[in-house]
Design an enzyme around this catalytic site. Structure first.
Site, PDB file in Angstrom:
ATOM      1  CB  ALA A  68      -0.884  -0.021   1.236  1.00 47.71           C
ATOM      2  N   GLY A 111       0.712  -5.077   0.963  1.00 52.49           N
ATOM      3  CA  GLY A 111      -0.480  -5.151   0.116  1.00 52.49           C
ATOM      4  C   GLY A 111      -0.171  -5.749  -1.248  1.00 52.49           C
ATOM      5  CD  GLU A 114      -2.129  -7.872   2.879  1.00 52.88           C
ATOM      6  OE1 GLU A 114      -1.966  -6.688   2.515  1.00 52.88           O
ATOM      7  OE2 GLU A 114      -2.485  -8.184   4.032  1.00 52.88           O
ATOM      8  CD  GLU A 134       2.001  -5.714   5.644  1.00 51.08           C
ATOM      9  OE1 GLU A 134       2.839  -6.605   5.905  1.00 51.08           O
ATOM     10  OE2 GLU A 134       1.133  -5.850   4.758  1.00 51.08           O
TER      11      GLU A 134
HETATM   12  N1  CO8 Z   1       4.619   3.277  -0.444  1.00 52.52           N
HETATM   13  C1  CO8 Z   1       5.044   4.476  -0.939  1.00 52.52           C
HETATM   14  N2  CO8 Z   1       6.227   4.641  -1.565  1.00 52.52           N
HETATM   15  C2  CO8 Z   1       7.029   3.559  -1.698  1.00 52.52           C
HETATM   16  C3  CO8 Z   1       6.640   2.283  -1.213  1.00 52.52           C
HETATM   17  C4  CO8 Z   1       5.378   2.167  -0.570  1.00 52.52           C
HETATM   18  N3  CO8 Z   1       4.899   0.997  -0.105  1.00 52.52           N
HETATM   19  N4  CO8 Z   1       7.640   1.413  -1.472  1.00 52.52           N
HETATM   20  C5  CO8 Z   1       8.602   2.115  -2.122  1.00 52.52           C
HETATM   21  N5  CO8 Z   1       8.241   3.407  -2.259  1.00 52.52           N
HETATM   22  C6  CO8 Z   1       9.008   4.493  -2.895  1.00 52.52           C
HETATM   23  C7  CO8 Z   1      10.181   4.930  -2.045  1.00 52.52           C
HETATM   24  O1  CO8 Z   1       9.750   5.850  -1.047  1.00 52.52           O
HETATM   25  C8  CO8 Z   1      11.089   5.538  -3.086  1.00 52.52           C
HETATM   26  O2  CO8 Z   1      10.589   6.833  -3.396  1.00 52.52           O
HETATM   27  P1  CO8 Z   1      11.655   8.067  -3.548  1.00 52.52           P
HETATM   28  O3  CO8 Z   1      12.450   7.696  -4.772  1.00 52.52           O
HETATM   29  O4  CO8 Z   1      10.779   9.248  -3.760  1.00 52.52           O
HETATM   30  O5  CO8 Z   1      12.468   8.074  -2.311  1.00 52.52           O
HETATM   31  C9  CO8 Z   1      10.861   4.672  -4.316  1.00 52.52           C
HETATM   32  O6  CO8 Z   1       9.611   4.002  -4.085  1.00 52.52           O
HETATM   33  C10 CO8 Z   1      11.926   3.614  -4.505  1.00 52.52           C
HETATM   34  O7  CO8 Z   1      12.033   2.867  -3.307  1.00 52.52           O
HETATM   35  P2  CO8 Z   1      13.429   2.618  -2.551  1.00 52.52           P
HETATM   36  O8  CO8 Z   1      14.365   3.728  -2.817  1.00 52.52           O
HETATM   37  O9  CO8 Z   1      13.112   2.299  -1.115  1.00 52.52           O
HETATM   38  O10 CO8 Z   1      13.921   1.314  -3.324  1.00 52.52           O
HETATM   39  P3  CO8 Z   1      14.904   0.175  -2.776  1.00 52.52           P
HETATM   40  O11 CO8 Z   1      15.208  -0.691  -3.953  1.00 52.52           O
HETATM   41  O12 CO8 Z   1      16.006   0.745  -1.988  1.00 52.52           O
HETATM   42  O13 CO8 Z   1      13.989  -0.669  -1.741  1.00 52.52           O
HETATM   43  C11 CO8 Z   1      12.003  -1.849  -1.018  1.00 52.52           C
HETATM   44  C12 CO8 Z   1      12.908  -1.419  -2.205  1.00 52.52           C
HETATM   45  C13 CO8 Z   1      12.731  -2.847  -0.127  1.00 52.52           C
HETATM   46  C14 CO8 Z   1      10.784  -2.500  -1.630  1.00 52.52           C
HETATM   47  C15 CO8 Z   1      11.623  -0.590  -0.203  1.00 52.52           C
HETATM   48  O14 CO8 Z   1      11.131   0.407  -1.072  1.00 52.52           O
HETATM   49  C16 CO8 Z   1      10.554  -0.851   0.829  1.00 52.52           C
HETATM   50  O15 CO8 Z   1      10.848  -1.413   1.866  1.00 52.52           O
HETATM   51  N6  CO8 Z   1       9.297  -0.414   0.555  1.00 52.52           N
HETATM   52  C17 CO8 Z   1       8.216  -0.492   1.506  1.00 52.52           C
HETATM   53  C18 CO8 Z   1       7.715  -1.920   1.642  1.00 52.52           C
HETATM   54  C19 CO8 Z   1       6.630  -1.983   2.671  1.00 52.52           C
HETATM   55  O16 CO8 Z   1       6.810  -1.681   3.825  1.00 52.52           O
HETATM   56  N7  CO8 Z   1       5.425  -2.414   2.234  1.00 52.52           N
HETATM   57  C20 CO8 Z   1       4.279  -2.519   3.089  1.00 52.52           C
HETATM   58  C21 CO8 Z   1       3.482  -1.252   3.043  1.00 52.52           C
HETATM   59  S1  CO8 Z   1       2.129  -1.270   4.198  1.00 52.52           S
HETATM   60  C22 CO8 Z   1       0.971  -2.241   3.451  1.00 52.52           C
HETATM   61  O17 CO8 Z   1       1.145  -2.704   2.360  1.00 52.52           O
HETATM   62  C23 CO8 Z   1      -0.298  -2.494   4.217  1.00 52.52           C
HETATM   63  C24 CO8 Z   1      -1.359  -3.078   3.327  1.00 52.52           C
HETATM   64  C25 CO8 Z   1      -2.677  -2.952   3.995  1.00 52.52           C
HETATM   65  C26 CO8 Z   1      -3.829  -3.229   3.027  1.00 52.52           C
HETATM   66  C27 CO8 Z   1      -4.021  -2.198   1.987  1.00 52.52           C
HETATM   67  C28 CO8 Z   1      -4.879  -1.085   2.488  1.00 52.52           C
HETATM   68  C29 CO8 Z   1      -4.826   0.079   1.560  1.00 52.52           C
END
Ligand code: CO8
Length: 260
Positions: A68, A111, A114, A134
Site C-alpha cells: 500500500a 499489500g 496480498e 508491515e
Molecule cells: N509506499 C510508498 N512509496 C514507496 C513504497 C510504498 N509501499 N515502497 C517504495 N516506495 C518508494 C520509495 O519511497 C522511493 O521513493 P523516492 O524515490 O521518492 O524516495 C521509491 O519508491 C523507490 O524505493 P526505494 O528507494 O526504497 O527502493 P529500494 O530498492 O532501496 O527498496 C524496497 C525497495 C525494499 C521495496 C523498499 O522500497 C521498501 O521497503 N518499501 C516499503 C515496503 C513496505 O513496507 N510495504 C508494506 C506497506 S504497508 C501495506 O502494504 C499495508 C497493506 C494494507 C492493506 C491495503 C490497504 C490500503
C-alpha cells in the site's frame, strides 16, 4: 496497450485474455487509493466482458508492488482509515469470477503480496520476493495477509514472514506453496501470458465454477465443500460446452467452446 501517460493502470486485450499492468514505477507500484480504484474498475470491466475468459495481472520486471502507498497512510487516524473503507475495494477483487493469473517479478510486499494472493495462480520470476513487512512500519497485514498467507504456506512460515518481516525468495515461495511456477526473469510475463492463454481455451463457465469451488475450500468444512463441488459439477451439465467437450473427445477432435 490502452494508456495515456500518467495512467497508474494499463490494460490491453490479447485474444481472450485481458491484461492489466500496474504502472507506478517511480514508487515501486505502491497501491495508492487511486490505483486501487482504477484496478478494481478494470478487473470488473474485464469480468463483465464476454470476450475475456482469463485476466492476467502484471507489474514490471523490477517490481510487482511494494505494498500500500505508505504516503497515503502515514498521517491517517483510525477514523480516516475506517471512513476510507478501503477493504471494500479488496472485497470486490475477491468477487471477480474469472481466473486471475498473477505475473510477479521483483518485490511483492505487504499489500502487494496480498494482491498476488487475491489472484488464482501466481507465476513468479526467479527474482520475485514475497513478504509482509508491515511489522517494520508499526502495523501488520490488513488485506488478508495473516489469513491467506497462513492458508497458503502454513503457520510456521507465515509466522516467520509476518513477525520478522523477512522476504521469501521465489524458490522458497514455490516450496512453501505460495506460487505455482518459477520461471527465468526474462520470461516471467510471457510464461504467465502463455498460461493465461492456455486457460482461455477452456470452457469459460467451467473455469469460473472451478475457481469458485477451489476458493470454497478455504471457507468451509470438507464435507460441505465436497457437497458444493458436486452441485457445481452437476450444473455444468446444463452447458453446451459440456456437450461439446465430451463429444469432441469421443470424436477425437479439438473442442470449440462457446461459453454457453
Ligand atoms: N509506499 C510508498 N512509496 C514507496 C513504497 C510504498 N509501499 N515502497 C517504495 N516506495 C518508494 C520509495 O519511497 C522511493 O521513493 P523516492 O524515490 O521518492 O524516495 C521509491 O519508491 C523507490 O524505493 P526505494 O528507494 O526504497 O527502493 P529500494 O530498492 O532501496 O527498496 C524496497 C525497495 C525494499 C521495496 C523498499 O522500497 C521498501 O521497503 N518499501 C516499503 C515496503 C513496505 O513496507 N510495504 C508494506 C506497506 S504497508 C501495506 O502494504 C499495508 C497493506 C494494507 C492493506 C491495503 C490497504 C490500503
Amino acid at each position: 496497450m490502452a494508456a495515456a501517460s500518467g495512467d497508474v493502470i494499463l490494460h490491453e486485450v490479447d485474444g481472450h485474455v485481458g491484461i492489466v499492468t500496474l504502472n507506478r514505477p517511480e514508487v515501486l507500484n505502491a497501491l495508492s487509493l487511486e490505483l486501487m480504484v482504477e484496478l478494481v474498475e478494470r478487473l470488473e470491466a474485464f469480468d463483465a466482458d464476454p470476450a475475456i475468459r482469463v485476466i492476467l495481472l502484471s507489474g514490471s520486471e523490477r517490481v510487482w508492488a511494494a505494498g500500500a502507498d505508505i504516503k497515503d497512510m502515514a498521517e491517517a487516524s483510525v477514523f480516516d482509515m475506517v471512513e476510507r473503507n478501503q477493504f471494500a475495494r479488496w472485497e470486490k477483487i475477491k468477487r471477480i469470477q474469472k481466473p486471475i493469473v498473477a505475473a510477479v517479478s521483483g518485490f511483492a510486499l505487504g499489500g502487494g503480496c496480498e494482491l498476488a494472493m487475491h489472484c488464482d495462480v501466481i507465476v513468479a520470476s526467479e527474482t520475485a520476493k514475497f513478504g509482509q513487512p508491515e511489522i517494520n512500519i508499526g502495523v501488520m497485514p490488513g488485506a488478508g495477509g495473516t489469513q491467506r498467507l497462513t492458508r497458503a504456506v502454513g503457520k510456521a512460515v507465515a509466522m516467520d514472514v509476518v513477525l520478522s518481516g523477512r522476504f521469501l525468495s521465489a524458490r522458497e515461495a514455490l516450496d512453501a506453496g505460495l506460487v505455482s511456477r518459477v520461471v527465468p526473469k526474462e520470461h516471467f510475463f510471457s510464461a504467465a501470458l502463455a498460461l493465461a492463454k492456455s486457460m482461455a481455451t477452456k470452457p469459460p463457465l467451467a473455469l469460473k465454477l472451478a475457481k469458485e469451488a477451489v476458493l470454497k475450500a478455504h471457507e468451509t468444512t470438507l464435507s460441505e465443500g465436497l457437497e458444493y463441488e458436486r452441485k457445481l459439477f452437476y450444473m455444468l451439465f446444463a452447458s453446451d460446452d459440456q456437450k461439446e467437450g465430451m463429444r469432441a473427445f469421443l470424436e477425437k477432435r479439438r473442442p470449440d467452446f462457446q461459453g454457453k
